[in-house]
Design an enzyme around this catalytic site. Structure first.
Site, PDB file in Angstrom:
ATOM      1  N   GLY A 110     -12.614 -15.905   9.914  1.00  0.00           N
ATOM      2  CA  GLY A 110     -11.968 -15.642  11.192  1.00  0.00           C
ATOM      3  C   GLY A 110     -12.114 -16.752  12.217  1.00  0.00           C
TER       4      GLY A 110
ATOM      5  CB  CYS B 279      14.837   1.585   2.304  1.00  0.00           C
ATOM      6  SG  CYS B 279      15.822   0.204   1.678  1.00  0.00           S
TER       7      CYS B 279
ATOM      8  CB  CYS C 278      14.963   0.959  -2.555  1.00  0.00           C
ATOM      9  SG  CYS C 278      13.653   0.875  -1.314  1.00  0.00           S
TER      10      CYS C 278
ATOM     11  CB  CYS D 149      12.795  -2.722   2.106  1.00  0.00           C
ATOM     12  SG  CYS D 149      12.372  -1.126   1.424  1.00  0.00           S
TER      13      CYS D 149
ATOM     14  CB  CYS E  38      14.075  -3.574  -1.239  1.00  0.00           C
ATOM     15  SG  CYS E  38      15.431  -2.454  -0.884  1.00  0.00           S
TER      16      CYS E  38
END
Lengths: 287, 195
Positions: A38, A247, A250, A272, A278
């Protein structure tokens, strides 16, 4: 040095474009970044044949990593077929002669702008994020000297004040992208402009996550299986966005959706954002 | 005519450096995991294949190397192939090579970086008698799912006390790479040893 028959690439460039001296410097920065999760390691960012904002930090990290056995996937906002993704993929095909893919499961290195794939990442995969602004405190504190000191002293009160002001003004934390996280209980880190929907995927991910900021000259990292917590309050816990829609292509209900306008009469649908996910779902359905 | 210069380095340096770096990155991202360096290299003793490959991959004129228990031939080999200066003082070293783990100087003699710039700390490469994963010391921390084990043969018992004190300085602290022949395993400063 570069006249090696087994390092095929565009004639006249070193393997993966960068010279070996630059790669060494970036490799040292990556190793220290993994050792201090980090924390933003400064590095001597190079001019790349793409403008800043097109992923020059991510490209330099990828160039320092990539080898002939790698399979590279590049996504921009979740899609493999956008201009930015296509040109970065082509860049490495030409300078490193490596294999590329659009399938998340086939890739060894995935360079991304603004999304984490929906398909869970596997151990051994490396996710390289393109980062425009690596300093999570920058919008609150302009001075680099001051933000470095704040990270050194773990002095993050100002970030909580900002999130609290969100709650006071909007009744909730309004930040939807680049939502700040704390890594391994120590450093507050910018996850890059991914939607906060993706933040939980960073937590204890088995893949190695590397972040490159070209203009700001910083590299940072989250090792595998490392705690990544989105900042929040006990009475205002972190939440991800949810959609009432699914979606249109899909039928997925658990993915990050993009709204697409289909005509000029207000027609719209949701699809998506992750084009590979997808597509895979639709292929399975067709079988 | 006999060649009396330093022994040869990598035959294909671009790929050898890339492969060595990836082994090292995997090792430091998965502390305690034992990796093998696959590239051929025949360095002068007491440099082992892995320790020499690491230094040729990472060191250059910007990174002074301190050598503990390594003679003139090893120094010349590293200087010739990497361009790195040899550090006289331990505190100046960006990389330190220690030929025998039992001769390891106190970790606090090396640069631990600062709270504001922890990345400036030294990386110690310590040649040990053997590395075996799955047994020995219990390790935890970033990069480790739950717990893992690593046996480091030839390491002085006092090392793990010093390692605990090194970890207590976080974000400051040195990082360690153990090498044994062509094998390597890493301990970033975040790795906790549970005894």
């Amino acid at each position: 040095m570069t006249d090696e028959s087994d390092t095929a690439g565009e004639n006249g460039y070193n393997f993966a474009y960068l010279d070996e001296q630059t790669k060494r410097m970036i490799r040292r920065a990556i190793l220290k970044a993994v050792a201090v999760p980090g924390y933003q390691v400064p590095f001597g960012s190079r001019e790349m044949p793409l403008p800043y904002g097109w992923g020059t930090g991510g490209i330099q990290v990828t160039a320092a990593l990539i080898g002939p056995d790698d399979v590279l996937k590049v996504i921009d906002q979740g899609a493999d077929d956008t201009t930015n993704a296509v040109s970065i993929r082509r860049f490495f095909e030409r300078t490193a002669a490596i294999a590329t893919t659009t399938r998340t499961v086939e890739a060894t290195i995935i360079q991304t702008r603004h999304r984490i794939p929906e398909t869970p990442l596997a151990p051994g995969q490396i996710l390289v994020y393109q980062v425009p602004q690596p300093e999570p405190l920058r919008r609150l504190v302009a001075s680099e000297v001051e933000t470095r000191t704040m990270h050194a002293l773990e002095e993050y009160g100002v970030m909580h004040v900002r999130l609290y002001e969100d709650i006071a003004r909007h009744g909730r934390i309004a930040t939807a992208y680049d939502y700040p996280v704390k890594v391994n209980g120590r450093y507050v880190m910018a996850p890059s402009p991914i939607p906060k929907f993706d933040n939980p995927k960073m937590d204890r991910n088995p893949a190695l996550q590397l972040f490159g900021a070209g203009r700001e000259k910083r590299i940072y990292a989250v090792p595998p299986h490392t705690s990544v917590k989105s900042l929040d309050f006990d009475d205002h816990p972190f939440e991800i966005e949810r959609w009432n829609e699914s979606c249109a292509l899909c039928g997925a209900t658990e993915t990050f959706l993009d709204e697409v306008l289909t005509d000029d009469a207000g027609g719209r649908l949701f699809v998506c954002s992750d084009s590979d996910y997808c597509h895979e779902r639709r292929v399975v359905e067709d079988d | 005519m006999a060649v009396t210069g330093p022994r040869p380095g990598f035959t294909a340096p671009v790929l050898a450096c890339q492969q060595t770096f990836r082994s090292l990155l995997t090792a430091i991202a998965h502390p305690g995991r034992v990796m093998a360096v696959g590239t051929p290299l025949d360095p002068p003793l007491p440099l082992g294949l892995a320790s020499a490959a690491i230094l040729l991959t990472l060191a250059d004129m910007e990174t002074p190397i301190w050598l503990g228990g390594a003679g003139e031939e090893a120094a010349q080999f590293l200087q010739f192939h990497s361009g790195a200066p040899i550090a006289k003082e331990r505190a100046q070293a960006v990389f330190a090579f220690v030929a025998r783990a039992s001769d390891l100087p106190p970790l606090v003699h090396f640069n631990a970086g600062s709270d504001a710039s922890p990345e400036r700390s030294a990386t110690l490469i310590i040649e040990v008698d053997g590395l075996v994963a799955g047994q020995g010391r219990r390790l935890a921390g970033p990069g480790i799912e739950g717990e893992t084990r690593l046996d480091v043969a030839g390491l002085d018992g006092g090392f793990w006390d010093a390692w605990r004190r090194n970890g207590a300085r976080f974000p400051m602290g040195v990082d360690v790479i153990f090498t044994a022949g062509d094998r390597l395993a890493a301990l970033p400063r975040t790795t906790i040893e549970r005894s």
